[in-house]
Design a protein around this motif. Structure first.
Motif, PDB file in Angstrom:
ATOM      1  N   UNK A 174       9.432   1.111  12.772  1.00 35.74           N
ATOM      2  CA  UNK A 174       8.641   1.066  11.541  1.00 35.74           C
ATOM      3  C   UNK A 174       8.660   2.436  10.870  1.00 35.74           C
ATOM      4  N   UNK A 180       1.594   4.357   4.214  1.00 32.81           N
ATOM      5  CA  UNK A 180       0.939   3.259   4.935  1.00 32.81           C
ATOM      6  C   UNK A 180       1.705   2.915   6.201  1.00 32.81           C
ATOM      7  N   UNK A 181       3.043   2.954   6.121  1.00 33.51           N
ATOM      8  CA  UNK A 181       3.830   2.664   7.323  1.00 33.51           C
ATOM      9  C   UNK A 181       3.632   3.754   8.362  1.00 33.51           C
ATOM     10  N   UNK A 186       0.178   3.087  10.032  1.00 33.19           N
ATOM     11  CA  UNK A 186       0.093   1.974  10.980  1.00 33.19           C
ATOM     12  C   UNK A 186       0.996   2.184  12.185  1.00 33.19           C
ATOM     13  N   UNK A 187       2.125   2.867  11.977  1.00 33.03           N
ATOM     14  CA  UNK A 187       2.944   3.086  13.174  1.00 33.03           C
ATOM     15  C   UNK A 187       2.266   4.127  14.069  1.00 33.03           C
ATOM     16  N   UNK A 246       5.335   5.219   1.438  1.00 23.54           N
ATOM     17  CA  UNK A 246       5.594   4.975   2.855  1.00 23.54           C
ATOM     18  C   UNK A 246       4.465   5.456   3.766  1.00 23.54           C
TER      19      UNK A 246
END
Lengths: 295, 533
Positions: B132, B164-165, B168-169, B162
């Motif tokens: 991710x 948000x990625x 969350x990762x 990016x």
């Protein structure tokens, strides 16, 4: 327990299991989906994020049912011994400790904002010029009902609903203790009744909490966007609410397991762990009530 | 019900007696075996080391000469950010978890980790998390470019989609770390063989015990702070924005409250490794075992009280500056205890210089250089000059590359015979050591000088007077990077069982339960716990 008699030294090491991988796929889908959903939501564009997120949640549910199902079957088959029970209990306690630290981050943000950030913006210490030049006219008060950029809100009082909620949650901890005593004494009826009351109190708490959110948004103008007061209020109570939801789900599962005749005086890890978790969310709420609502 | 008991049980027993292992891809996907999981962690870590390393080489290629040659500044920032994130969370931490998985059950005489299924879950989250993270390179605006420390408002107001990625990762990576740490700590508390009291545990186990505590304490704080970044950027909160009553400095406090214990998470297991290797090749028991344990615990305790030394130039009350300065300098005391204990262990020992020992000695010398530059950085007024210069880059690469990474290499050589059953290629391993040792110093030592002269970090271009030293540094960087391919060759050769068969205890002076089982270690060990005297 049968295992201890058969093989007192053997620690149960499970054979291969598909569930950890399923769980990783689920978390991967959730993270990827939630990330894209967040981006699409803030850019106001259509996309695939929410579908991936939903798929991840479905896979996660399948994993939870499958994995815990395996655990329950193994436990009922008497494969677990006292040492494994200790591993589970210690694991749960460390997990709760990690949750405490998670809440500590948000409490830390609250304390920093109240004690340092807001007073400094109001000119405390050697920050007189910050106040006069950058945020002229800003008053440092708490709850911060007017932010430096002029967003206004009303504060949430502690009397009324929050106080009732506190009483509900504290009572639920006590009733859960009664249920546990019932389990220890082997009185199944007592166990079931008190557990039912606990779950009911938990659900009432959640209902009232939702009502409070509606009240905050509609009547007080207190939203997630209302500056640091609203931010800390909603993130702290929101994450607490999520934890109460999780705790209530755990207790509901325990209710049905008790109904199916699971657990006894010596074999009750899952029940204990859920109870610890419930007491933990209760303690977090008391801290919330004191630091977010009253003070 | 009773049939279930006997069935499952007899199947399980048969499993143990024949030491049969599942085959094919399923063995790795569904495994609950601590050795398999340890192996997967170590390979994952090495792959990430090469990925993060190639990003470092891209950085060094751009900095070979002043001016903009190869990449644009935004991409350069993505490289520095992802290099840091990958090396910290993808290379160093998983390598230590891999070593813990392999060695802790063997060292304490346990049949496996305490929670074997959760163990596999902790591992398999990582490939997804990094897929991710890396997928963000293909997003509009590219990967995160705000540095691995993701300071607000760089990560909130000024970051690309990016983020948000990234958030969350980080969340699922943190879950993986917390579960891994819970597993380690419970294994150590609950799975020790009879007679293995706390003060008889090998130091690697002790240091991991304390590391696991640090992980459980601070990874949730990281989860909290990335969550605030997420809500600030996407959902209109103002945690790190003065307009809403927040403060960007709050970000730094929260981040470094996680971040400083995090750097000890990346070095404490190294101390354990070196404390195993030096006595083995000096053929003397470790000097001051108990003081090593207490020193490790003090370092961990102090790590919670020093975070703001990363923020001296951010601005804080003088009292706070002084407090964090003194607390930071206090860390030199327990760390000094450790360094002196290692040196005293070697003193008048019957030393021999096999590859693990070479890496361990290099660790002691070079980690100490990194520690000393750390003391320089701890001095508040002096830090005003050093802050955000290449001096800082030199400092933390000495503790993380010649510290953490060298100790991981030392551990790999030390235990490779136990893992693979064959001795590693001695010539190639020595070549790996010497080329790494020389190139790493060409790479990082001159950074001290450009840093003191004022070259800022995280920039794709620089003033002309820094040109010569940067060229030298870049040459060192490429040499060091390609030297690691020798290590890859050594490991692949051993994994393919090419080499002399290793005895159960290949090192004459080595101590510990792991050397009482054959090499390679059988799939299941210590089903019945050994008695420790």
């Amino acid at each position: 327990m049968s295992t201890e008699k058969n093989n007192p030294q053997k620690y149960y090491v499970p054979d291969q299991s598909i569930w950890p991988l399923v769980g990783s796929v689920a978390l991967g889908l959730i993270a990827f989906g939630a990330g894209h959903f967040t981006i699409e939501y803030s850019n106001q564009e259509a996309g695939f994020g929410h579908w991936v997120l939903l798929a991840g949640l479905v896979v996660l549910c399948i994993m939870l049912v499958g994995w815990f199902g395996d655990q329950i079957r193994e436990s009922r088959a008497g494969l677990y011994n006292a040492q494994l029970g200790r591993s589970y209990r210690q694991g749960m306690l460390w997990f709760i400790f990690s949750e405490v630290m998670f809440f500590l981050a948000f409490f830390g943000a609250l304390f920093y904002a109240r004690m340092i950030a807001v007073p400094w913006l109001g000119g405390a210490g050697n920050n007189e010029m910050t106040n006069q030049i950058l945020w002229d006219g800003f008053q440092a008060i708490w709850p911060l009902t007017t932010t430096p950029d002029g967003t206004e809100t009303q504060a949430m009082g502690w009397f009324g609903l929050p106080l009732i909620n506190t009483i509900i949650l504290v009572i639920s901890s006590v009733t859960l203790h009664f249920a546990h005593v019932g389990l220890e004494e082997g009185k199944r009826k007592k166990l079931m009744n008190w557990l039912f009351v606990t779950i009911a109190l938990g659900l009432i708490f959640l209902g009232l909490q939702m009502y409070e959110y509606v009240h905050a948004y509609r009547d007080l103008g207190l939203t997630l966007q209302s500056g640091i007061y609203g931010n800390t209020f909603f993130l702290l109570t929101g994450f607490h609410g999520l934890h109460v939801t999780l705790g209530a789900i755990l207790l509901i599962v325990m209710f049905f397991r008790c109904k199916a005749g699971h657990f006894n005086k010596d074999d009750q890890f899952a029940f204990e762990a859920s109870a610890w978790y419930w007491h933990f969310v209760d303690v977090v709420w008391i801290c919330l009530f004191v630091f977010v609502y009253i003070m | 019900m009773s049939t279930v008991v006997t069935d499952t049980h007899s199947a399980h027993d048969a499993h143990d007696h024949h030491d049969h292992k599942p085959t094919g891809i399923k063995r790795w996907l569904f495994t609950t075996n601590h050795k398999d999981i340890g192996t997967m962690y170590l390979w994952f870590s090495f792959i990430m080391f090469l990925v993060g390393g190639s990003m470092a080489l891209m950085i060094r290629a751009e900095l070979f000469q002043p001016g903009m040659q190869i990449v644009d500044p935004h991409f350069f920032n993505q490289m520095t950010t992802m290099h840091g994130v990958i090396m910290v969370f993808g290379a160093v931490m998983p390598a230590f978890v891999g070593l813990a998985n392999w060695m802790i059950p063997l060292m304490i005489g346990a049949p496996d980790m305490a929670l074997p299924r959760m163990n596999n879950w902790s591992f398999w989250i990582l490939p997804f998390a990094f897929m991710i993270m890396l997928s963000s390179f293909f997003m509009p605006g590219g990967a995160p470019a705000f540095g691995w420390t993701f300071y607000a408002p760089l990560s909130t107001t000024y970051s690309t989609d990016s983020t948000a990625l990234f958030v969350f990762s980080m969340h699922i990576m943190g879950m993986s770390s917390i579960m891994g740490a819970i597993n380690v700590i419970v294994t150590i508390m609950n799975m020790r063989a009879p007679g293995m009291t706390y003060m008889k545990m090998p130091l690697f186990v002790w240091t991991w015990f304390i590391t696991a505590f640090l992980l459980i304490a601070v990874m949730p704080v990281l989860a909290g702070v990335v969550t605030m970044v997420l809500t600030d950027k996407y959902f209109g909160t103002h945690f790190f924005d003065a307009a809403g009553g927040g403060d960007p400095v709050l970000f730094q406090h929260l981040f470094w409250f996680f971040g400083h214990p995090e750097v000890y998470i990346m070095i404490l297991p190294s101390f354990g490794i070196v404390s195993a290797i030096i006595p083995a090749f000096a053929r003397k028991p470790l000097f001051g075992y108990a003081s090593m344990v207490y020193a490790t615990a003090s370092i961990a305790g102090l790590s919670f009280l020093v975070w703001a030394h990363h923020m001296f130039t951010t601005g804080m009350p003088t009292f706070a500056s002084l407090f964090f300065m003194y607390m930071t300098m206090l860390i030199a005391v327990p760390t000094g205890v450790k360094v002196f204990n290692w040196v005293t262990t070697m003193w008048r020992g019957a030393m021999s210089f096999e590859t693990p020992m070479l890496f361990a000695i290099a660790f002691v010398v070079l980690f100490t250089i990194g520690g000393l530059s750390g003391i320089m950085l701890a001095i508040t007024p002096v830090d005003y000059q050093y802050h955000d210069t290449y001096f800082v880059v030199a400092h933390f690469h000495y503790v993380l590359v010649t510290g953490a990474v060298f100790s991981i290499m030392a551990a790999a050589y030390y235990w490779l015979p136990k893992w693979s059953g064959v001795m590693y290629d001695d010539f190639l391993s020595k070549l790996h050591f010497w080329s790494s040792l020389i190139s790493v110093n060409i790479l990082f030592f001159p950074m001290h000088f450009v840093g003191l002269a004022g070259m800022p970090r995280r920039i794709p271009d620089y003033a002309l007077q820094f040109a010569d030293i940067n060229a030298i540094v870049s040459i060192g960087g490429f040499l060091f990077g390609f030297s690691q391919l020798i290590f890859l060759a050594v490991v692949v050769k051993a994994a393919m069982k090419k080499g002399e068969p290793a005895p159960a205890k290949p090192w004459e002076g080595a101590e510990g339960l792991e050397w009482t089982v054959p090499s390679p270690a059988p799939y299941h060990t210590f089903d019945v716990p050994p008695q420790v005297k």
